[in-house]
Enzyme design. Structure first.
Site, PDB file in Angstrom:
ATOM      1  N   GLY A 174      42.721 -82.950  31.156  1.00 37.13           N
ATOM      2  CA  GLY A 174      43.387 -83.048  32.123  1.00 37.13           C
ATOM      3  C   GLY A 174      45.355 -82.841  32.181  1.00 37.13           C
ATOM      4  O   GLY A 174      45.516 -83.310  32.509  1.00 37.13           O
TER       5      GLY A 174
ATOM      6  N   HIS B 142      47.861 -88.698  23.531  1.00 38.50           N
ATOM      7  CA  HIS B 142      45.812 -88.557  23.308  1.00 38.50           C
ATOM      8  C   HIS B 142      45.525 -90.040  22.587  1.00 38.50           C
ATOM      9  O   HIS B 142      44.514 -90.322  22.284  1.00 38.50           O
ATOM     10  CB  HIS B 142      45.613 -87.578  23.262  1.00 38.50           C
ATOM     11  CG  HIS B 142      46.217 -86.195  23.048  1.00 38.50           C
ATOM     12  ND1 HIS B 142      45.482 -86.155  24.713  1.00 38.50           N
ATOM     13  CD2 HIS B 142      46.565 -85.186  22.955  1.00 38.50           C
ATOM     14  CE1 HIS B 142      46.064 -84.975  24.950  1.00 38.50           C
ATOM     15  NE2 HIS B 142      46.402 -84.375  23.856  1.00 38.50           N
TER      16      HIS B 142
ATOM     17  N   ARG C 140      41.641 -72.771  31.838  1.00 38.50           N
ATOM     18  CA  ARG C 140      40.426 -72.178  31.687  1.00 38.50           C
ATOM     19  C   ARG C 140      40.004 -72.011  32.657  1.00 38.50           C
ATOM     20  O   ARG C 140      39.528 -70.543  33.000  1.00 38.50           O
ATOM     21  CB  ARG C 140      39.650 -72.413  30.797  1.00 38.50           C
ATOM     22  CG  ARG C 140      38.123 -71.756  30.114  1.00 38.50           C
ATOM     23  CD  ARG C 140      37.317 -72.890  28.980  1.00 38.50           C
ATOM     24  NE  ARG C 140      37.224 -74.297  29.104  1.00 38.50           N
ATOM     25  CZ  ARG C 140      35.543 -74.439  30.027  1.00 38.50           C
ATOM     26  NH1 ARG C 140      34.865 -73.155  29.391  1.00 38.50           N
ATOM     27  NH2 ARG C 140      35.383 -75.057  30.795  1.00 38.50           N
TER      28      ARG C 140
END
Ligand code: A3P
Length: 314
Positions: free
Chosen positions: A68, A130, A270
């Site tokens: 997210g 990340h 998605r």
């Protein structure tokens, strides 16, 4: 509400054109035993990363892929813009600077020269990554920048990552069973989900670190936004919070996906739900994931934040 869309969209669109030109075996490279997509990252950028000078007021978002990150980046920027009450002129000034400096919000994406350019960005900067804490530049911890650590349950994360790999030409596509095995063994881009959560767990009691889960935001976005705003020192009234909640819903963000994220938006937004793993997991995969979670994350605070028993059991 990201501020540097033109350059970001150009960067994201290039992933599709350049990624499709590569053979599957050319798509990833390994740096310090972790895989990364060549279209997004460069070894030279990792080498230059230590030259990045964090500021105390930087807004850092740390999240494993597909947990997210784009949602939270949008939320952080929306809270910042609302709390700091930028005028249209100030917004334009900031957008122009970011465009000129060719910035994307992800710390490890792009060229090694970006860290020098980042020094020219006005405060407060929103920086997403990340990377695990041991791969981040030491100035982030030394200068006590605040870090929001984002987690999502591993079953939905791997399903989201699998579909993303299928659609994004910068990753080598594989069938579900093979992808699941790679994920369990950390042989996917940015490495092992389990190592990632375990490493961030070591920082969870630091005063400059706060954890948030995808699932808690899905359950009560208003409450989640208030906790995030308090942590970063953003002051908003109830009406302003409500407005950010409305603009951050999956539906609202998907509706403007093309404008905000270009072609990447079609792939990114998605399903945006909790529990989609049930559509793909076999019984043996369920058991393998349950064992792995227990083995790696049972008893950790960040593991508890994921609420595995609630979101990952049939
Ligand atoms: P799904 O693939 O399960 O739909 P990231 O930004 O880290 O790549 O994460 C992508 C995931 O976040 C996708 O999950 C995407 O749908 C979901 N997402 C994006 N915006 C969202 C929103 N506003 N609300 C809920 N989920 C969102």
């Amino acid at each position: 509400m990201s501020m540097n869309r033109k350059h970001a969209i150009k960067f994201l669109d290039k992933i599709f054109t350049d990624g499709s030109k590569l053979a599957p075996e050319e798509k990833l490279f390994s740096y310090k035993d972790v895989l990364y997509p060549v279209i997004l990252c460069q070894p030279e950028t990792f080498q230059a990363l230590e030259t990045f000078e964090a500021r105390m007021d930087d807004i850092i978002l740390a999240g494993y892929p597909k947990t997210g990150n784009n949602w939270l980046t949008h939320i952080l920027n929306s809270l910042k813009i609302t709390a700091e009450k930028y005028t249209e002129e100030e917004m334009k000034r900031r957008i122009d600077i970011e465009e000129q400096l060719a910035m994307t919000e992800c710390l490890e994406f792009g060229d090694p020269g970006k860290f020098k350019r980042m020094a020219k960005l006005p405060s407060r900067r929103t920086i997403a990554t990340h990377l695990s804490p041991q791969s981040l530049p030491s100035s982030i911890f030394k200068n006590k920048a605040k870090i929001l650590v984002l987690v999502r349950n591993p079953k939905d994360t791997v399903v989201s990552y699998f579909h993303f790999n299928e659609k994004m030409p910068c990753f080598p596509a594989s069938a579900w069973d093979a992808y699941f095995t790679d994920f369990m063994n950390g042989k996917v881009s940015w490495g092992s989900y389990f190592d990632y959560v375990k490493e961030w767990d070591k920082y969870i009691d630091d005063e400059n670190v706060m954890a948030v889960s995808y699932e808690e935001l899905k359950e009560d976005l208003n409450l989640g936004l208030k906790k995030i705003a308090t942590f970063f020192g953003f002051s908003l009234n109830e009406e302003e919070f409500q407005r950010v909640v409305e603009l951050s819903s999956f539906k609202a963000m998907k509706e403007i996906a093309h404008k905000s994220h270009g072609a990447f938006g079609e792939v990114l937004f998605r399903k945006g739900c909790v529990g989609d793993w049930k559509s793909l997991f076999t019984e043996s995969q369920n058991q393998a994931m349950d064992r792995k979670f227990e083995e790696c994350l049972a008893g950790t605070k960040l593991g508890a934040k994921i609420k595995y028993e609630v979101y990952c059991k049939v």
